[in-house]
Write an enzyme that holds these catalytic residues in place. Structure first.
Site, short mmCIF file in Angstrom:
data_model
loop_
_atom_site.label_atom_id
_atom_site.label_comp_id
_atom_site.label_asym_id
_atom_site.label_seq_id
_atom_site.Cartn_x
_atom_site.Cartn_y
_atom_site.Cartn_z
N ARG A 109 86.20 20.88 37.35
CA ARG A 109 87.12 20.92 37.76
C ARG A 109 88.15 22.20 36.33
NH1 ARG A 109 86.77 20.13 32.56
NH2 ARG A 109 89.40 20.53 32.93
N GLY A 110 89.49 22.12 36.38
CA GLY A 110 90.12 22.30 35.35
C GLY A 110 89.71 23.99 36.23
N GLN A 126 88.65 13.07 30.55
CA GLN A 126 88.26 14.32 30.65
C GLN A 126 88.02 14.79 29.25
OE1 GLN A 126 91.02 13.39 32.75
NE2 GLN A 126 91.09 15.38 34.69
N ARG A 182 93.24 22.13 46.22
CA ARG A 182 94.12 21.40 44.60
C ARG A 182 94.61 22.42 44.46
NH1 ARG A 182 90.96 19.40 39.31
NH2 ARG A 182 93.00 17.94 39.68
N ASP A 184 97.29 24.71 33.91
CA ASP A 184 97.25 25.01 35.29
C ASP A 184 97.64 26.55 36.06
OD1 ASP A 184 96.39 21.83 34.37
OD2 ASP A 184 95.06 22.63 36.21
N ASN A 242 100.51 20.86 33.08
CA ASN A 242 99.04 20.76 32.57
C ASN A 242 98.42 19.53 32.95
OD1 ASN A 242 96.50 21.27 31.27
ND2 ASN A 242 96.98 20.30 29.31
N LYS A 243 97.98 19.21 32.72
CA LYS A 243 97.36 17.61 32.15
C LYS A 243 98.19 16.62 32.43
CE LYS A 243 93.95 16.29 34.44
NZ LYS A 243 94.35 15.93 35.65
O1 MRU Z 1 92.50 17.81 36.55
P1 MRU Z 1 91.84 18.58 36.04
O2 MRU Z 1 90.58 17.92 35.14
O3 MRU Z 1 91.35 20.05 37.23
O4 MRU Z 1 92.94 19.24 34.50
C1 MRU Z 1 92.28 20.46 34.31
C2 MRU Z 1 93.99 20.57 33.36
O5 MRU Z 1 94.95 19.91 32.90
C3 MRU Z 1 93.37 21.43 31.80
O6 MRU Z 1 94.48 21.78 31.32
C4 MRU Z 1 93.34 23.44 32.54
O7 MRU Z 1 93.07 23.22 34.18
C5 MRU Z 1 93.88 23.87 31.94
S1 MRU Z 1 91.41 24.41 31.63
C6 MRU Z 1 91.63 25.60 30.88
#
Ligand code: MRU
Length: 365
Positions: free
Chosen positions: A67-68, A215, A107, A256, A266-267
């Site tokens: 993920r990320g 996370q 995703r 993201d 973002n998250k």
């Molecule tokens: O759901 P995830 O764990 O993929 O979400 C990740 C995030 O929101 C990160 O902050 C984002 O992808 C940036 S990673 C460099």
């Protein structure tokens, strides 16, 4: 994810070539497959899996083995290579349409995924005349280039971001995991932290636990501890108190997708954190490689927000914590309006408001 091949906790950690030295081997092209560190099992177990089928790569992305935003972009590019193995010419073109659709659907919010798949598609179009083995080699090289460029971008972005950290010692509040685990292996938000430390600054991190997938508590704490960077974990609802007490130098988060006007997806939980940082006069920096900036998306309102399974909210570590059958809302991301963002740090420099102009100047060059 059942279909990955289980590998024992293994070896040669950081890549051999110095330019591409990484903190963690999150994702790599290895012996004809995509090797990933299974992030669902961290911090308890360090297990690597190798995927040799593009559908399994898409499944691993969906299931959060990896993920990320940048990391899933790299994995998807490698997934394209697997999906096109043995094909050439029109057959490869037809197969790409299916492979690309499957990977992109895994995703929707992180633009890096679609960006990487589309870049692979352009390379395919330029090399349609190659025979199958030559095409496979060319696509594999492109996926590895995406991997290597991500590390280089993170390092450059890290250096620009480190210059913004004025306090020494500095305490940095972050949300989710935008570190080595979310990228090819260095990190965006945590890349800035690493670069600041490499520049001789004394840095420590406060990590929001990041409900519901944790996370921050599981991944950010794990990778910082591994790197001997001091980290304090807090529950998300403690961030206001921490900011109000003073002593936080800045908030740094990843993203993201950044829209053309500077709105930042973002998250989930980033938006309330941005509001609180603004309330307490603490700068909010967004670490964004150019692959996360989507100039085709005018504002945050057009960014698709993924909703994930209710079980992520109703359970913790497989144990139900809510009454059975209760209704759940589980958006995985939120949008922070550009007006709350102090600066956006990229590998080409730092964008400041008004973002419409500054982001376009950096991205288009
Ligand atoms: O759901 P995830 O764990 O993929 O979400 C990740 C995030 O929101 C990160 O902050 C984002 O992808 C940036 S990673 C460099």
């Amino acid at each position: 994810m059942g279909r990955g091949v289980y590998c024992k906790r293994s070896g040669p950690a950081p890549q051999a070539r110095n330019n591409f030295a990484v903190a963690i081997n999150t994702v790599q092209w290895r012996s004809g497959g995509v090797r990933m560190l299974d992030q669902r099992l961290l911090p308890g177990r360090e297990v690597y899996r190798v995927y040799r089928d593009y559908r399994a790569v898409a499944g691993a992305i969906r299931a959060m083995v990896i993920r990320g935003a940048p990391a899933i972009g790299v994995a998807a590019a490698m997934g394209v290579v697997l999906g096109l193995k043995g094909a050439a010419g029109e057959r490869a073109r037809a197969r790409f349409a299916i492979v690309a659709q499957t990977l992109k659907a895994a995703r929707p919010t992180a633009v890096n995924l679609a960006w990487a798949v589309e870049r692979m598609g352009r390379v395919l179009e330029q090399h349609l005349s190659l025979n199958a083995p030559a095409l496979f080699a060319r696509l594999r090289d492109e996926a590895i280039a995406i991997y290597e460029e991500d590390i280089a971008a993170n390092r450059a972005l890290g250096a620009f971001g480190a210059a913004l950290i004025e306090d020494n010692p500095a305490q940095i509040l972050t949300h989710c995991n935008a570190g080595a685990l979310a990228t090819a292996g260095y990190g965006t938000a945590l890349g800035i932290v690493r670069a600041a430390r490499e520049a001789g600054k004394q840095v420590s991190v406060i990590a929001d636990e990041t409900r519901p997938f944790l996370q921050g508590a599981r991944l950010t704490a794990w990778e910082l501890k591994k790197d001997r960077i001091p980290v304090t974990v807090i529950a998300d609802n403690m961030a206001g108190t921490v900011l109000a007490r003073g002593g936080v130098s800045c908030v740094i988060v990843g993203t993201d997708r950044v829209a053309a006007n500077g709105d930042v997806a973002n998250k989930i939980g980033t938006y309330p954190l941005a509001v609180m940082a603004h309330r307490h006069g603490v700068p909010l920096y967004v670490a964004a490689p150019l692959s996360s900036i989507d100039l085709h998306c005018p504002t945050g309102a057009q960014i698709p927000i993924e909703e994930r399974a209710a079980s992520e909210v109703t359970q913790i570590a497989g144990k139900r914590i809510t009454p059975a059958g209760v209704r759940v809302f589980n958006p995985a991301f939120d949008v922070t309006p550009a007006e709350l963002v102090t600066a956006i740090v990229t590998e080409r420099g730092v964008a400041r408001p008004p973002y419409q102009q500054s982001l376009a100047a950096l991205k288009v060059g």
